[in-house]
Scaffold this active site. Structure first.
Site, PDB file in Angstrom:
ATOM      1  CB  THR A 120     -10.588  14.851  78.104  1.00 42.85           C
ATOM      2  OG1 THR A 120     -11.841  14.492  77.742  1.00 42.85           O
ATOM      3  CG2 THR A 120      -9.855  16.159  77.488  1.00 42.85           C
ATOM      4  CG  ASP A 121     -13.758  11.404  75.531  1.00 43.00           C
ATOM      5  OD1 ASP A 121     -13.820  12.474  76.202  1.00 43.00           O
ATOM      6  OD2 ASP A 121     -14.416  10.627  75.539  1.00 43.00           O
ATOM      7  CD  GLU A 122     -15.671  16.808  77.171  1.00 43.06           C
ATOM      8  OE1 GLU A 122     -15.404  17.913  77.103  1.00 43.06           O
ATOM      9  OE2 GLU A 122     -16.304  16.249  78.074  1.00 43.06           O
ATOM     10  CE1 TYR A 147     -11.608  19.919  81.371  1.00 46.35           C
ATOM     11  CE2 TYR A 147     -12.998  18.676  79.575  1.00 46.35           C
ATOM     12  CZ  TYR A 147     -12.107  18.601  80.480  1.00 46.35           C
ATOM     13  OH  TYR A 147     -11.304  17.454  80.751  1.00 46.35           O
ATOM     14  CE  LYS A 151      -7.297  17.991  80.160  1.00 52.25           C
ATOM     15  NZ  LYS A 151      -6.356  17.956  81.333  1.00 52.25           N
TER      16      LYS A 151
HETATM   17  P1  NAD Z   1     -11.506  17.294  89.209  1.00 54.69           P
HETATM   18  O1  NAD Z   1     -11.975  18.808  89.024  1.00 54.69           O
HETATM   19  O2  NAD Z   1     -12.234  16.187  90.126  1.00 54.69           O
HETATM   20  O3  NAD Z   1     -10.180  17.640  90.130  1.00 54.69           O
HETATM   21  C1  NAD Z   1      -9.164  18.533  89.621  1.00 54.69           C
HETATM   22  C2  NAD Z   1      -7.943  18.865  90.827  1.00 54.69           C
HETATM   23  O4  NAD Z   1      -7.148  19.578  90.211  1.00 54.69           O
HETATM   24  C3  NAD Z   1      -8.825  19.305  92.144  1.00 54.69           C
HETATM   25  O5  NAD Z   1      -8.161  18.612  93.249  1.00 54.69           O
HETATM   26  C4  NAD Z   1      -8.291  20.696  92.154  1.00 54.69           C
HETATM   27  O6  NAD Z   1      -8.157  21.277  93.102  1.00 54.69           O
HETATM   28  C5  NAD Z   1      -7.002  20.573  91.233  1.00 54.69           C
HETATM   29  N1  NAD Z   1      -6.519  21.922  90.647  1.00 54.69           N
HETATM   30  C6  NAD Z   1      -7.394  22.783  89.962  1.00 54.69           C
HETATM   31  N2  NAD Z   1      -6.739  23.778  89.630  1.00 54.69           N
HETATM   32  C7  NAD Z   1      -5.378  23.685  89.929  1.00 54.69           C
HETATM   33  C8  NAD Z   1      -4.145  24.447  90.062  1.00 54.69           C
HETATM   34  N3  NAD Z   1      -4.236  25.715  89.140  1.00 54.69           N
HETATM   35  N4  NAD Z   1      -3.012  24.021  90.750  1.00 54.69           N
HETATM   36  C9  NAD Z   1      -3.312  22.805  91.421  1.00 54.69           C
HETATM   37  N5  NAD Z   1      -4.142  22.043  91.600  1.00 54.69           N
HETATM   38  C10 NAD Z   1      -5.407  22.676  90.678  1.00 54.69           C
HETATM   39  O7  NAD Z   1     -11.070  16.848  87.842  1.00 54.69           O
HETATM   40  P2  NAD Z   1     -10.991  15.386  87.436  1.00 54.69           P
HETATM   41  O8  NAD Z   1     -12.324  14.688  87.035  1.00 54.69           O
HETATM   42  O9  NAD Z   1     -10.290  14.308  88.452  1.00 54.69           O
HETATM   43  O10 NAD Z   1      -9.966  15.217  86.343  1.00 54.69           O
HETATM   44  C11 NAD Z   1      -8.527  15.086  86.277  1.00 54.69           C
HETATM   45  C12 NAD Z   1      -7.965  15.215  85.131  1.00 54.69           C
HETATM   46  O11 NAD Z   1      -8.306  14.247  84.351  1.00 54.69           O
HETATM   47  C13 NAD Z   1      -8.226  16.505  84.436  1.00 54.69           C
HETATM   48  O12 NAD Z   1      -6.804  16.714  83.566  1.00 54.69           O
HETATM   49  C14 NAD Z   1      -9.156  16.135  83.313  1.00 54.69           C
HETATM   50  O13 NAD Z   1      -9.121  16.923  82.211  1.00 54.69           O
HETATM   51  C15 NAD Z   1      -9.056  14.816  82.963  1.00 54.69           C
HETATM   52  N6  NAD Z   1      -9.988  14.020  82.522  1.00 54.69           N
HETATM   53  C16 NAD Z   1     -11.177  13.685  83.393  1.00 54.69           C
HETATM   54  C17 NAD Z   1     -12.266  12.790  82.796  1.00 54.69           C
HETATM   55  C18 NAD Z   1     -13.571  12.818  83.791  1.00 54.69           C
HETATM   56  O14 NAD Z   1     -14.213  11.974  83.231  1.00 54.69           O
HETATM   57  N7  NAD Z   1     -13.543  13.205  84.915  1.00 54.69           N
HETATM   58  C19 NAD Z   1     -12.007  12.003  81.679  1.00 54.69           C
HETATM   59  C20 NAD Z   1     -10.979  12.261  80.947  1.00 54.69           C
HETATM   60  C21 NAD Z   1      -9.897  13.141  81.336  1.00 54.69           C
HETATM   61  O1  DAU Z   2     -15.201  12.755  78.243  1.00 51.69           O
HETATM   62  C1  DAU Z   2     -14.415  13.188  79.275  1.00 51.69           C
HETATM   63  C2  DAU Z   2     -14.720  14.235  79.935  1.00 51.69           C
HETATM   64  O2  DAU Z   2     -15.980  13.881  80.749  1.00 51.69           O
HETATM   65  C3  DAU Z   2     -13.796  14.831  81.015  1.00 51.69           C
HETATM   66  O3  DAU Z   2     -12.760  15.431  80.095  1.00 51.69           O
HETATM   67  C4  DAU Z   2     -14.664  16.061  81.715  1.00 51.69           C
HETATM   68  O4  DAU Z   2     -13.374  16.569  82.823  1.00 51.69           O
HETATM   69  C5  DAU Z   2     -15.546  15.424  82.599  1.00 51.69           C
HETATM   70  O5  DAU Z   2     -16.425  16.360  83.227  1.00 51.69           O
HETATM   71  C6  DAU Z   2     -16.742  14.611  81.640  1.00 51.69           C
HETATM   72  O6  DAU Z   2     -17.336  15.774  80.648  1.00 51.69           O
HETATM   73  P1  DAU Z   2     -18.727  15.900  80.491  1.00 51.69           P
HETATM   74  O7  DAU Z   2     -19.466  17.097  80.160  1.00 51.69           O
HETATM   75  O8  DAU Z   2     -19.076  14.644  79.342  1.00 51.69           O
HETATM   76  O9  DAU Z   2     -19.516  15.269  81.843  1.00 51.69           O
HETATM   77  P2  DAU Z   2     -20.575  15.724  82.750  1.00 51.69           P
HETATM   78  O10 DAU Z   2     -20.738  14.569  83.843  1.00 51.69           O
HETATM   79  O11 DAU Z   2     -20.628  16.840  83.114  1.00 51.69           O
HETATM   80  O12 DAU Z   2     -21.794  15.285  81.722  1.00 51.69           O
HETATM   81  C7  DAU Z   2     -21.871  13.883  81.116  1.00 51.69           C
HETATM   82  C8  DAU Z   2     -23.314  13.968  80.375  1.00 51.69           C
HETATM   83  O13 DAU Z   2     -24.613  14.179  80.982  1.00 51.69           O
HETATM   84  C9  DAU Z   2     -23.319  15.345  79.226  1.00 51.69           C
HETATM   85  O14 DAU Z   2     -23.743  14.812  78.108  1.00 51.69           O
HETATM   86  C10 DAU Z   2     -24.161  16.078  79.905  1.00 51.69           C
HETATM   87  C11 DAU Z   2     -25.306  15.305  80.616  1.00 51.69           C
HETATM   88  N1  DAU Z   2     -25.627  15.779  81.819  1.00 51.69           N
HETATM   89  C12 DAU Z   2     -24.793  16.310  82.894  1.00 51.69           C
HETATM   90  C13 DAU Z   2     -25.374  16.728  83.973  1.00 51.69           C
HETATM   91  C14 DAU Z   2     -24.260  17.494  85.062  1.00 51.69           C
HETATM   92  C15 DAU Z   2     -27.017  15.565  82.228  1.00 51.69           C
HETATM   93  O15 DAU Z   2     -27.806  15.131  81.479  1.00 51.69           O
HETATM   94  N2  DAU Z   2     -27.565  16.121  83.478  1.00 51.69           N
HETATM   95  C16 DAU Z   2     -26.618  16.555  84.216  1.00 51.69           C
HETATM   96  O16 DAU Z   2     -27.263  17.020  85.412  1.00 51.69           O
END
Ligand code: NAD
Ligand code: DAU
Length: 335
Positions: A120-122, A147, A151
């Site tokens: 992730t970018d975080e 989190y 990562k």
């Molecule tokens: P998500 O929470 O929707 O899905 C995570 C999946 O991993 C789920 O199906 C869960 O059951 C499985 N999981 C969790 N713990 C586990 C374990 N111990 N063993 C096996 N499976 C397990 O997450 P997502 O948003 O799809 O993110 C997927 C990946 O992408 C993560 O590594 C996250 O850090 C990365 N990522 C997410 C975003 C985003 O915006 N959502 C952006 C950049 C990177």
């Molecule tokens: O940047 C990549 C990351 O993006 C991933 O690594 C994470 O897995 C993914 O969950 C996401 O993280 P964020 O914390 O940025 O996403 P989230 O959807 O929780 O929130 C996005 C933005 O919106 C953040 O600035 C918080 C704000 N927010 C979130 C929620 C749930 C609100 O203002 N209201 C809300 O109800």
């Protein structure tokens, strides 16, 4: 070619599996997923028996070893992914994101397989709102939350295994994804399903924070390009140049698209330690691997959001049962 997809029942992983079956039929896919609250087998239901599904934990060394032995490539999505949860209860993040990644690395090392690690970018921390810079592959790590720090730790482990043991691995760091199958705890689906439930959208704090939104299919296309052409040991930043829309503007866009007044939302408590701005410079991926996002600029984001809204509207059975509990958890924090 056999592909082991960890976390393939989650948001990005499930979309990756769908994308792979549609666009890369040469892959034979196995999903390993623990089915935590964020994993949902329904996300893969339309695929039927085309893939193998293994319910299990990436921290289970014996299971991971047996699956890695029988694959060619591991694409590692599995993680605890939600910042707000990591602030309430950090332990599962340490366990899955760090110990789980370590477990995968050891199996990949033993069986000499190819690994792609999804990050992730975080890991880079945040930028000031008026900082014109973007994160690149050489930006120093400075994560803010439990989190993002776990990562970051997992990325460091992958790099150490590459350097110390010659592991055949690549890493990608992507910005905020949106699209179908995203858990309704996350920002965009939470607001869409709020409006569909006649609840006002909830904006943390002032809503000035900026996320560099990318459609999940653009992310997954980049991952496939890295599998095809990425250089071993390299890291690739993935971002679609959407770093000009703040959270307030996204909520307004959602309200407007769903036929509500632009200001039909309420401000709620801010997230502690809330990162201000993420912005990604994906020029290496574009230059070296020829990647181009499809959902870019304001119009692309509007199209992607419209499709996403339509998906949540058409798939109420997928999310409705969890809505009340998700909102109750947020309400306890005044969010
Ligand atoms: P998500 O929470 O929707 O899905 C995570 C999946 O991993 C789920 O199906 C869960 O059951 C499985 N999981 C969790 N713990 C586990 C374990 N111990 N063993 C096996 N499976 C397990 O997450 P997502 O948003 O799809 O993110 C997927 C990946 O992408 C993560 O590594 C996250 O850090 C990365 N990522 C997410 C975003 C985003 O915006 N959502 C952006 C950049 C990177
Ligand atoms: O940047 C990549 C990351 O993006 C991933 O690594 C994470 O897995 C993914 O969950 C996401 O993280 P964020 O914390 O940025 O996403 P989230 O959807 O929780 O929130 C996005 C933005 O919106 C953040 O600035 C918080 C704000 N927010 C979130 C929620 C749930 C609100 O203002 N209201 C809300 O109800």
């Amino acid at each position: 070619m056999k592909l082991l997809v960890t976390g393939g029942a989650g948001f990005i992983g499930a979309n990756f599996v769908h994308y792979t079956l549609k666009n890369r039929p040469e892959y034979e896919v196995t999903v390993l997923d623990k089915l935590t609250y964020a994993g949902n087998k329904e996300n893969l239901a339309s695929i039927g028996d085309t893939i193998a599904f293994v319910e299990g934990d990436i921290c289970d060394a014996k299971l991971v070893d047996s699956l890695v032995k029988d694959t060619d490539i591991v694409v590692h999505f599995a993680a605890e992914s939600h910042n707000d949860n990591s602030l309430r209860e950090p332990w599962p993040f340490v366990q899955t994101n760090i110990v789980g990644t370590y477990t995968i690395l050891e199996a990949v090392r033993k069986h000499d397989k190819r690994l792609h690690h999804i990050s992730t970018d975080e890991v880079f921390g945040d930028l000031e709102l008026d900082d014109p810079n973007r994160f690149t592959e050489t930006t120093p790590y400075n994560p803010s939350s439990p989190y993002s720090s776990t990562k970051a730790g997992s990325d460091h482990l992958v790099r150490a295994w590459v350097r110390s043991f010659g592991l055949k691995a690549t890493i990608s760091n992507c910005s905020n994804n949106y699209g179908p199958y995203q858990h309704i705890e996350k920002f965009i689906p939470r607001q869409i399903t709020n409006i569909l439930s006649d609840i006002k959208p909830k904006l943390y704090g002032t809503g000035e924070q900026v996320r560099d939104w990318i459609h999940v299919d653009d992310h997954n296309e980049a991952v496939h390009l890295i599998l095809d052409k990425g250089a071993i040991g390299e890291t690739y930043i993935i971002g679609a140049d959407n770093d000009h829309v703040n959270n307030k503007a996204v909520i307004e866009m959602i309200c407007e698209t769903m036929g509500k007044p632009r200001d039909w939302y309420e401000h709620v408590n801010d997230r502690p330690g809330h990162d201000m701005r993420y912005a990604m410079d994906s020029s290496k991926l574009r230059r070296e691997l020829g990647w181009q996002p499809h959902y870019t600029d304001q119009n692309g984001m509007q199209d992607g959001l419209k499709q996403t809204i339509e998906w949540y509207d058409a798939n109420r059975d997928w999310w409705q049962a969890e809505k009340a509990a998700t909102e109750a958890t947020y309400a306890k924090q005044g969010q």
